[in-house]
Design a protein around this motif. Structure first.
Motif, PDB file in Angstrom:
ATOM      1  N   ALA A 182      69.468  25.742 -86.425  1.00 35.99           N
ATOM      2  CA  ALA A 182      68.356  24.858 -86.807  1.00 35.99           C
ATOM      3  C   ALA A 182      67.135  25.676 -87.239  1.00 35.99           C
ATOM      4  CB  ALA A 182      68.004  23.944 -85.636  1.00 35.99           C
ATOM      5  N   GLU A 197      63.278  24.951 -88.041  1.00 38.75           N
ATOM      6  CA  GLU A 197      62.876  24.328 -86.780  1.00 38.75           C
ATOM      7  C   GLU A 197      61.955  25.295 -86.026  1.00 38.75           C
ATOM      8  OE1 GLU A 197      62.171  21.610 -85.527  1.00 38.75           O
ATOM      9  OE2 GLU A 197      64.174  20.761 -85.370  1.00 38.75           O
ATOM     10  N   LYS A 229      60.751  23.486 -80.539  1.00 36.61           N
ATOM     11  CA  LYS A 229      61.725  22.392 -80.739  1.00 36.61           C
ATOM     12  C   LYS A 229      63.151  22.916 -80.644  1.00 36.61           C
ATOM     13  CE  LYS A 229      59.095  19.027 -83.309  1.00 36.61           C
ATOM     14  NZ  LYS A 229      58.673  18.648 -84.645  1.00 36.61           N
ATOM     15  N   ALA A 230      63.358  24.114 -81.176  1.00 37.31           N
ATOM     16  CA  ALA A 230      64.709  24.686 -81.117  1.00 37.31           C
ATOM     17  C   ALA A 230      65.097  24.973 -79.665  1.00 37.31           C
ATOM     18  CB  ALA A 230      64.780  25.958 -81.956  1.00 37.31           C
TER      19      ALA A 230
END
Ligand code: R5P
Length: 293
Positions: free
Chosen positions: A271, A277, A281-282
């Motif tokens: 991601a 990303e 968030k990852a």
């Protein structure tokens, strides 16, 4: 022979529409031949321009590394999340099913072990065998400043010459000796030498200071090695920073296969590399996937 009678007259010439000569999406690769570009387009996703290479070739000089004891059990389930699998021909032929169509980057140098001088390598796979294995690229270690610097550079140029005849790109892997400073000046030197001598892309390490100068003065794509295992949040941040600072992907091993949850980790890395990303968030994605089991 096609039938010559009753041939339909050709008229779709579109004389007013100039033929498009599309630039190839990958940095510094536009003048390569079709086969070479096609192989690079299997490694690097043409949409994001980046790649997640899963590196599991460590055994070629250090034997059964932690996490790679059973590549059949621990690594094959991860392959579906990788753009490329980087490994030795021994593992490819003994463990990886040929029906797995993931692009292969073959470890093509070898000849030393952790018990001896690591830079004393030679080319260890003939290009004919790389063709036979249908590989997408060949990887060779280059030890700039190392004891066998020249030998390793000539390994690389030889592989580039032979690979070019076959349309197979060469990945130069910059290996840093114990006594070498891991700084931007060193990595600019090492990566640029590899690119100047014809490497189609170069693997190096991420550094906190000045990494963007390493990528900007290297005329071909750079991917980063993951290096030794660090906490997942830090590894994702490193991958993110590298991409933001001009890297075209990761060639990551230990930070994936030694993770508490390799399957969650490789998806989080993916991601970051392909969807930009953010590290936070990852990492949350990693935790969610890990907790789901
Ligand atoms: C090491 O010799 C190999 O070239 C590895 O493929 C490379 O170091 C990447 O693996 P890691 O992310 O574990 O450093």
């Amino acid at each position: 022979m096609p039938d010559l009678d009753g041939v339909k007259e050709a008229k779709s010439f579109h004389s007013d529409v100039p033929q498009k000569t599309e630039g190839f999406f990958l940095k510094g690769s536009n003048s390569l031949d079709w086969g070479m570009k096609n192989r690079l387009a299997r490694i690097f996703n043409p949409e994001s321009g980046n790649t997640v290479m899963l590196a599991v070739d460590h055994g070629y000089f250090q034997g059964p590394t932690t996490g790679l004891e059973r590549i059949d059990l621990n690594i094959l389930p991860l392959v579906k999340y990788a753009d490329t699998l980087m490994l030795t021909r021994g593992i490819l032929r003994s463990v990886v099913p040929p029906s797995m169509t993931v692009p292969i980057v073959i470890r093509a140098s070898g000849g030393s072990s952790i018990l001896k001088e690591l830079s004393n390598e030679e080319i260890a796979v003939a290009v004919e065998d790389s063709i036979r294995m249908n590989v997408s690229a060949m990887a060779v270690q280059v030890f700039i400043g190392g004891e066998y610097e020249k030998q390793s550079i000539i390994n690389m140029t030889r592989l580039i010459d032979e690979g070019t005849r076959a349309g197979i790109p060469t990945l130069a892997v910059t290996a840093v000796g114990k006594d070498m400073a891991r700084d931007a000046r060193y990595f600019r030197l090492a990566t640029r030498i590899c690119a100047e001598l014809g490497a189609h892309y170069v693997k190096t390490y991420y550094i906190e200071e000045g990494f963007e100068t390493v990528t900007s003065c290297c005329p071909v794509p750079i991917v980063i090695a993951g290096g030794k295992k660090i906490p997942e949040a830090d590894a994702l941040k490193m991958a993110y920073n590298a991409i933001q600072q001009g890297a075209n992907g990761v060639d990551m091993g230990r930070n994936i296969f030694q993770s508490e949850s390799p399957e969650a980790m490789i998806q989080a890395v993916n991601a970051v590399v392909h969807k930009n990303e953010t590290p936070d968030k990852a990492y949350q994605m990693y935790l969610d996937l890990r907790n789901k089991g």
